[in-house]
Motif scaffolding. Structure first.
Motif, mmCIF file in Angstrom:
data_model
loop_
_atom_site.group_PDB
_atom_site.id
_atom_site.type_symbol
_atom_site.label_atom_id
_atom_site.label_comp_id
_atom_site.label_asym_id
_atom_site.label_seq_id
_atom_site.Cartn_x
_atom_site.Cartn_y
_atom_site.Cartn_z
ATOM 1 N N LYS A 65 0.833 -1.203 0.000
ATOM 2 C CA LYS A 65 0.000 0.000 0.000
ATOM 3 C C LYS A 65 0.867 1.251 0.000
ATOM 4 C CE LYS A 65 -4.003 2.048 2.309
ATOM 5 N NZ LYS A 65 -5.035 1.850 3.353
ATOM 6 N N GLN A 66 1.971 1.225 0.724
ATOM 7 C CA GLN A 66 2.874 2.368 0.753
ATOM 8 C C GLN A 66 3.429 2.665 -0.637
ATOM 9 O OE1 GLN A 66 3.378 4.494 3.209
ATOM 10 N NE2 GLN A 66 4.669 5.704 1.831
ATOM 11 N N ARG A 67 3.761 1.613 -1.379
ATOM 12 C CA ARG A 67 4.274 1.797 -2.743
ATOM 13 C C ARG A 67 3.200 2.380 -3.649
ATOM 14 N NH1 ARG A 67 6.105 3.625 -6.475
ATOM 15 N NH2 ARG A 67 7.041 2.586 -8.286
ATOM 16 N N VAL A 68 1.954 1.948 -3.480
ATOM 17 C CA VAL A 68 0.847 2.502 -4.265
ATOM 18 C C VAL A 68 0.686 3.989 -3.978
ATOM 19 C CG1 VAL A 68 -1.649 2.450 -4.605
ATOM 20 C CG2 VAL A 68 -0.369 0.306 -4.477
ATOM 21 N N LEU A 69 0.720 4.363 -2.692
ATOM 22 C CA LEU A 69 0.596 5.770 -2.322
ATOM 23 C C LEU A 69 1.731 6.597 -2.928
ATOM 24 C CD1 LEU A 69 -0.412 5.309 1.414
ATOM 25 C CD2 LEU A 69 -1.828 6.393 -0.332
ATOM 26 N N GLU A 70 2.941 6.083 -2.858
ATOM 27 C CA GLU A 70 4.086 6.805 -3.415
ATOM 28 C C GLU A 70 3.935 7.005 -4.921
ATOM 29 O OE1 GLU A 70 7.330 4.351 -2.238
ATOM 30 O OE2 GLU A 70 7.323 5.048 -0.145
ATOM 31 N N ARG A 71 3.422 5.990 -5.605
ATOM 32 C CA ARG A 71 3.230 6.085 -7.057
ATOM 33 C C ARG A 71 2.205 7.164 -7.395
ATOM 34 N NH1 ARG A 71 1.776 0.571 -9.888
ATOM 35 N NH2 ARG A 71 3.966 0.205 -9.418
ATOM 36 N N LEU A 72 1.099 7.189 -6.663
ATOM 37 C CA LEU A 72 0.061 8.188 -6.926
ATOM 38 C C LEU A 72 0.569 9.602 -6.641
ATOM 39 C CD1 LEU A 72 -3.046 6.351 -5.441
ATOM 40 C CD2 LEU A 72 -2.510 6.709 -7.856
ATOM 41 N N LYS A 73 1.297 9.755 -5.556
ATOM 42 C CA LYS A 73 1.830 11.078 -5.219
ATOM 43 C C LYS A 73 2.849 11.546 -6.260
ATOM 44 C CE LYS A 73 1.034 10.595 -0.242
ATOM 45 N NZ LYS A 73 1.649 10.373 1.094
ATOM 46 N N ALA A 74 3.645 10.617 -6.784
ATOM 47 C CA ALA A 74 4.628 10.965 -7.813
ATOM 48 C C ALA A 74 3.960 11.441 -9.095
ATOM 49 C CB ALA A 74 5.522 9.764 -8.104
#
Length: 273
Positions: A65-74
């Motif tokens: 989930k953390q990786r998904v959040l980072e991708r969306l923020k990027a």
């Protein structure tokens, strides 16, 4: 050229409650791999400007989930932990409620979502898209856990996903089916198309199902699943894993089939009342 579904919606005489919330799939709708699909980020901004609540509901089982959040923020999205719903999060809650420890048959990238869980005597086999980890030995070990009394949890039962090369590849569903067949156990499905998964996301924004729309690229898990969960509408986009004719392969069929998230946003805003 008009998108299919516009006239059908009108002729069915839709006069339900005004749309208040939107559930958006991620892979194939907002992005492919780490690349945003053109028009998608602006479409999300338009939905928010229209006063619609949004939750991101993904069956991804290769990224934490953390990786998904980072991708969306990027990609320029303002998004919080509470905005994103994944099957791994639902699995953690299930394990804690039912006093089970996980036996993981998942992609290494998902392992962080199962850290720091208490040790238990009883176990549950958790199956996601393990990719190259779907070896005979791994599947046989999972089968033996099930034979010894473990429960079977499927993070998702998607048949296929669009791989990095643009072609379809096997997703977790076929491997879940193999373990069900061998063990004579029925998997508890935690991601889409489980009604509880949709309902959990809707409850987090205090939005009844009949005031919500789903947008996805999977006619079975996203679209038919959302409609069975009671959502007022579900829009199938022709991006991501979509293939010609998908809109006719599963029931219930999409409320509308549109080009992409930008077109879905036009549809939602036009049909909001």
């Amino acid at each position: 050229m008009a998108c299919s579904g516009f006239d059908a919606w009108r002729t069915r005489g839709h006069a339900g409650p005004m749309t208040r919330g939107v559930l958006l799939d991620l892979a194939g709708v907002i992005y492919d791999s780490d690349t945003a699909i053109p028009g998608g980020i602006d479409a999300i901004a338009r939905l928010r400007q229209a006063g619609l609540a949004i939750r991101f509901v993904s069956n991804t089982t290769r990224s934490s989930k953390q990786r998904v959040l980072e991708r969306l923020k990027a990609m320029g999205l303002t998004v919080t932990n509470a905005d994103v719903f994944t099957p791994a999060h639902a699995a953690r809650e299930w394990l804690l409620r039912n006093g089970r420890a996980p036996y993981l048959l998942v992609h290494p990238g998902l392992a962080p979502d199962f850290c720091e869980l208490p040790d238990r005597d009883k176990r549950a086999v958790i199956v996601g898209d393990a990719g190259d980890a779907f070896t005979y030995a791994a599947l046989n070990d999972a089968f033996r856990e099930l034979s010894a009394g473990a429960e079977l949890l499927a993070l998702a039962t998607n048949r296929t996903f669009r791989d990095a090369d643009g072609e379809l590849s096997l997703d977790a569903g076929p491997f879940v089916a193999a373990l069900e067949f061998a063990s004579l156990k029925r998997a508890t499905v935690l991601g889409k198309p489980s009604p509880a998964f949709f309902q959990s996301a809707l409850a987090s924004m205090d939005c009844p199902p009949d005031q919500a729309i789903m947008v996805g690229d999977d006619a079975e898990a996203d679209i038919a699943g959302a409609l069975r969960a009671g959502l007022s509408g579900a829009l199938l986009v022709r991006t991501g894993k979509y293939r010609q004719g998908d809109e006719k392969r599963f029931d219930p069929r999409p409320t509308a089939t549109v080009a992409d998230l930008a077109a879905a946003t036009d549809w939602i805003i036009a049909h909001r009342d």
